[in-house]
Design a protein around this motif. Structure first.
Motif, short mmCIF file in Angstrom:
data_model
loop_
_atom_site.label_atom_id
_atom_site.label_comp_id
_atom_site.label_asym_id
_atom_site.label_seq_id
_atom_site.Cartn_x
_atom_site.Cartn_y
_atom_site.Cartn_z
N PHE A 9 0.83 -1.20 0.00
CA PHE A 9 0.00 0.00 0.00
C PHE A 9 0.87 1.26 0.00
N HIS A 10 1.99 1.20 0.71
CA HIS A 10 2.94 2.30 0.69
C HIS A 10 3.38 2.57 -0.74
N ASP A 11 3.74 1.52 -1.47
CA ASP A 11 4.20 1.68 -2.85
C ASP A 11 3.07 2.23 -3.74
N LYS A 12 1.87 1.75 -3.51
CA LYS A 12 0.72 2.20 -4.30
C LYS A 12 0.51 3.70 -4.14
N TYR A 13 0.48 4.16 -2.89
CA TYR A 13 0.21 5.58 -2.67
C TYR A 13 1.41 6.46 -3.01
N CYS A 14 2.61 5.93 -2.85
CA CYS A 14 3.80 6.65 -3.30
C CYS A 14 3.73 6.91 -4.81
N GLU A 15 3.32 5.90 -5.56
CA GLU A 15 3.22 6.05 -7.01
C GLU A 15 2.18 7.10 -7.38
N MET A 16 1.06 7.07 -6.69
CA MET A 16 0.01 8.06 -6.97
C MET A 16 0.51 9.47 -6.70
N VAL A 17 1.19 9.65 -5.58
CA VAL A 17 1.70 10.97 -5.23
C VAL A 17 2.80 11.40 -6.21
N ALA A 18 3.69 10.46 -6.54
CA ALA A 18 4.78 10.78 -7.48
C ALA A 18 4.23 11.20 -8.84
N ASN A 19 3.06 10.66 -9.22
CA ASN A 19 2.42 11.01 -10.49
C ASN A 19 1.52 12.24 -10.38
N GLY A 20 1.50 12.86 -9.21
CA GLY A 20 0.72 14.07 -9.03
C GLY A 20 -0.76 13.87 -8.77
N ASP A 21 -1.18 12.63 -8.51
CA ASP A 21 -2.59 12.35 -8.25
C ASP A 21 -2.86 12.53 -6.75
N TYR A 22 -2.76 13.76 -6.30
CA TYR A 22 -2.91 14.04 -4.86
C TYR A 22 -4.34 13.78 -4.38
N ILE A 47 5.38 9.14 3.24
CA ILE A 47 5.22 9.88 1.98
C ILE A 47 5.54 11.36 2.17
N ASN A 48 5.16 11.90 3.31
CA ASN A 48 5.53 13.29 3.59
C ASN A 48 7.04 13.47 3.58
N THR A 49 7.75 12.54 4.20
CA THR A 49 9.21 12.65 4.29
C THR A 49 9.88 12.38 2.95
N GLU A 50 9.42 11.34 2.25
CA GLU A 50 10.10 10.89 1.04
C GLU A 50 9.81 11.75 -0.19
N TYR A 51 8.60 12.31 -0.25
CA TYR A 51 8.19 12.99 -1.47
C TYR A 51 7.72 14.43 -1.24
N LEU A 52 6.70 14.58 -0.43
CA LEU A 52 5.97 15.84 -0.41
C LEU A 52 6.76 16.99 0.19
N SER A 53 7.52 16.75 1.26
CA SER A 53 8.25 17.85 1.87
C SER A 53 9.25 18.47 0.91
#
Length: 271
Positions: A9-22, A47-53
């Motif tokens: 699930f972490h990978d699933k939501y990471c991919e969504m965020v990385a693709n801009g599907d917030y 996800i906040n630490t790895e991508y969004l921040s």
């Protein structure tokens, strides 16, 4: 570290965020039934630490947004001034207008804005006789539009509050309360509320050089709204969020209670 069961699930939501599907990630997490609240919080934190921040964004109670931790003081001052202009207008509708909820918590406890929040909150109080949330919002919408503001959020499940924009700025949330036997309460807090005299007439503070109107007894307001431990930040704190307590101010049966911050939803005002 996430358990193996949550890693996919972490990978699933990471991919969504990385693709801009917030929006999709936020809504998907709200609806997710295969994760515990603790697993949801762990994934969101990662996800906040790895991508969004890195992009000046944060996944919080209201969605994935640019939270106050990424705002400059100049931007925060502009937001206070926008909220104060809205308060001045609302004061012509009702004398009972104040900053409320997380805004007051940040002003009093932190001397500024709560870093993980992303908007300012106002509270207003209206007479309870013959009142409903829907009727109040209709009247406020007409009043604010006539005064150059853009109110929105009238079609949601919880018509106890709404957003107001001025131009293209960030919306200010306005929460409606009703005065009953010299007491007042605002959803999503408990209906028992507090004496009107604890809130109105307001007192004032200075934040970033700007005067802000806060409840008459801000410490008492915060104790009733957030509990006796309001001085200490509490991770994933949430309001009672029981709309059934306010059913007599509803024109139709209210929706079932849902969406608490503990479940990965929005509490309306976070601690």
């Amino acid at each position: 570290m996430l358990e193996a069961s949550a890693a996919s699930f972490h990978d699933k939501y990471c991919e969504m965020v990385a693709n801009g599907d917030y929006a999709g990630a936020y809504r998907g997490m709200l609806a997710e039934t295969n994760l515990s609240p603790e697993e949801k919080r762990s994934i969101i934190a990662a996800i906040n630490t790895e991508y969004l921040s890195l992009k000046g964004l944060e996944w919080g109670n209201h969605g994935i947004r640019r939270t106050f931790r990424f705002w400059t003081d100049k931007q925060k001052i502009g937001m206070i001034r926008q909220a104060n202009r809205l308060m001045d207008a609302l004061s012509r509708f009702t004398p009972y207008v104040s900053f409320g909820f997380g805004s007051v918590l940040g002003f009093v406890r932190d001397g500024g804005f709560i870093p993980h929040d992303d908007d300012l909150d106002l509270i207003i109080a209206l007479p309870s006789e013959g009142a409903t949330f829907q009727k109040a919002k209709r009247e406020l919408r007409e009043f604010l539009e006539a005064n150059g503001f853009t109110p929105h959020g009238f079609d949601g499940n919880f018509p106890t509050h709404f957003g107001v924009n001025e131009g293209g700025g960030t919306a200010v949330d306005v929460f409606i309360g009703f005065v009953e036997a010299n007491r007042v309460a605002w959803f999503p807090s408990a209906r028992s509320g507090m004496p009107v005299s604890d809130v109105f007439p307001t007192s004032s503070m200075t934040i970033l050089g700007e005067e802000v109107r806060v409840p008459a007894n801000p410490q008492r307001y915060l104790e009733v709204t957030y509990g006796s431990d309001w001085r200490e930040p509490i991770a994933n704190w949430h309001h009672p969020w029981d709309i059934r307590e306010f059913v007599d101010f509803w024109e139709a049966p209210p929706p079932a209670p849902s969406g608490s911050a503990a479940d990965g939803g929005s509490s309306g005002a976070s601690q």
